[in-house]
Design an enzyme around this catalytic site. Sequence first.
Site, mmCIF file in Angstrom:
data_model
loop_
_atom_site.group_PDB
_atom_site.id
_atom_site.type_symbol
_atom_site.label_atom_id
_atom_site.label_comp_id
_atom_site.label_asym_id
_atom_site.label_seq_id
_atom_site.Cartn_x
_atom_site.Cartn_y
_atom_site.Cartn_z
ATOM 1 N N LYS A 43 99.681 32.743 -1.954
ATOM 2 C CA LYS A 43 98.718 31.969 -1.165
ATOM 3 C C LYS A 43 98.801 30.512 -1.615
ATOM 4 O O LYS A 43 98.947 30.247 -2.815
ATOM 5 C CB LYS A 43 97.319 32.528 -1.433
ATOM 6 C CG LYS A 43 96.204 31.890 -0.629
ATOM 7 C CD LYS A 43 94.898 32.638 -0.858
ATOM 8 C CE LYS A 43 93.798 32.133 0.042
ATOM 9 N NZ LYS A 43 92.543 32.903 -0.100
ATOM 10 N N SER A 60 90.570 34.706 3.915
ATOM 11 C CA SER A 60 91.369 33.513 4.042
ATOM 12 C C SER A 60 92.825 33.693 3.611
ATOM 13 O O SER A 60 93.638 32.819 3.861
ATOM 14 C CB SER A 60 90.735 32.377 3.244
ATOM 15 O OG SER A 60 90.706 32.689 1.859
ATOM 16 N N SER A 75 88.488 37.509 0.753
ATOM 17 C CA SER A 75 89.708 36.923 1.327
ATOM 18 C C SER A 75 90.987 37.687 1.075
ATOM 19 O O SER A 75 91.993 37.423 1.731
ATOM 20 C CB SER A 75 89.873 35.492 0.842
ATOM 21 O OG SER A 75 89.018 34.687 1.591
#
Length: 468
Positions: A74, A149, A173
């Site tokens: 990420k 996310s 997330s």
Amino acid sequence: MLLDSTIAELRTLLSSKKISSRDLVEEAYGAVEKLNPKLSAFISVRDKKEALLDADRADSSVKGPLSGIPFCLKDAYVTKGLKTTAGSKVLDTFIPPYSASVVQKLVAGGAILIGKNNMDAWGHGSTNENTDYGAVKNPWDITRVAGGSSGGSAVAVATRMSAFAIGEDTGGSIRAPSSMCNVAGLKVTYGRVSRYGSIAYASSLDTVGPMAKSASDIAEVLSVIAGADPKDATSSRREVPAYGALLSKPLAGTRVGIPKEFLAGGLDTEVRRVFEDVVKTFESLGAMIVSVSIPSLAYAVPIYYLIATSETSSNLNRYDGVRFGQSRELFTEETMRRIIVGTYALKAGYHDELYTRATKGRTVLVREFDAVWNTCDILLGPTMPSVPYRFGDLMEDPVKLYLADIFTVPVNLTGLPSLALPAGFSEDGLPIGIQLIGKKFDEATLLSLGYAYERATDWHTKKPNMLS
Ligand code: GLN
């Protein structure tokens, strides 16, 4: 595809020289080149030549348990010499001078970084639409969101652009996009994995964790990234168990608690149907199902959004347009909203009524979860109240967006670990997940239950049609 195999299978193939790490890295880049323009799973792709050099090194000498295995990250984690944005144009020109501890550990374990995944800016979101790099599309239906996310990371795993990914979970997330894309994702106990080098959203809630095709792959990655780090004072010194060796722990007799508040309404009928099937599977495996109550669960969303926004208003202070180059004007509307709400909650005069009250509510939740362990060993619940949303469905109404986090945020507020697993599909073929919630630092039990569940079902082996 080679990347359909588990990490353990890949390791065997690599060590017997049936395949090379170069083959794996080539395959990963091939998938990125083919699918990323459609799905927006990556913000930056690492220079392929560099990755292939790493692969050749891994092919000539084994470096560690993940030697030669490609992974992605990420974009919330800093990577030396490779652009790191946290999904925001505010950091569009930021090239970090060092790498996060999680990256250093993975590289020392032999894994090969191929790129940085798209995400909701600063971790703010549940749909991966709040990004400055193009909303991430769900590979199961590109008219729908991938979840956020850590949406880019989930998509990369689901479409075999890498063997595993590292996501970040502050309020769901890792688990939300895992469930929406049919992959497994672990939110670790707060302190289990070092946060050093992660771009902070809400520091008392942020956790670093793996996303992969199965619980056994998650165990492999967790064994490499867990443990104390002198650079993160909140990382725990507790010993790291051999997660892989503990996977076959028998499930029979495990008391699986279902909080009745989780099923109280607001749950999509297809999610409910899948959840009921999962309960039956656990029963058939010998688990004892127990109904439990966590009365304050209904307050988890407001408590979370007061604490998370307060902490983000403080963490995002540092992007003052001087040290990181780009202007604060580039914050998205959603991020501005959070900075304003958080600043307000911390303001003299409102502090006691909002922030302090929320922290008290958090303590109540911690106590209620503690009490639950008297009657069960693990909790089972849905991950998201609905199947993957259509683009725009939640973005027009922030309250709706925040309420979608009802099942995920309690775990972050209480610091507990939670494993999201693929559990079925809606009639339209959209993925639906579940989550197992464990006691602090008991990731091993979560993973062994996940492993037992995966041996009894085949949801985790299903791939989006676009791959066939
Ligand atoms: N949806 C949650 C939020 O927007 C979760 C974010 C996260 O875990 N990073 O705050």
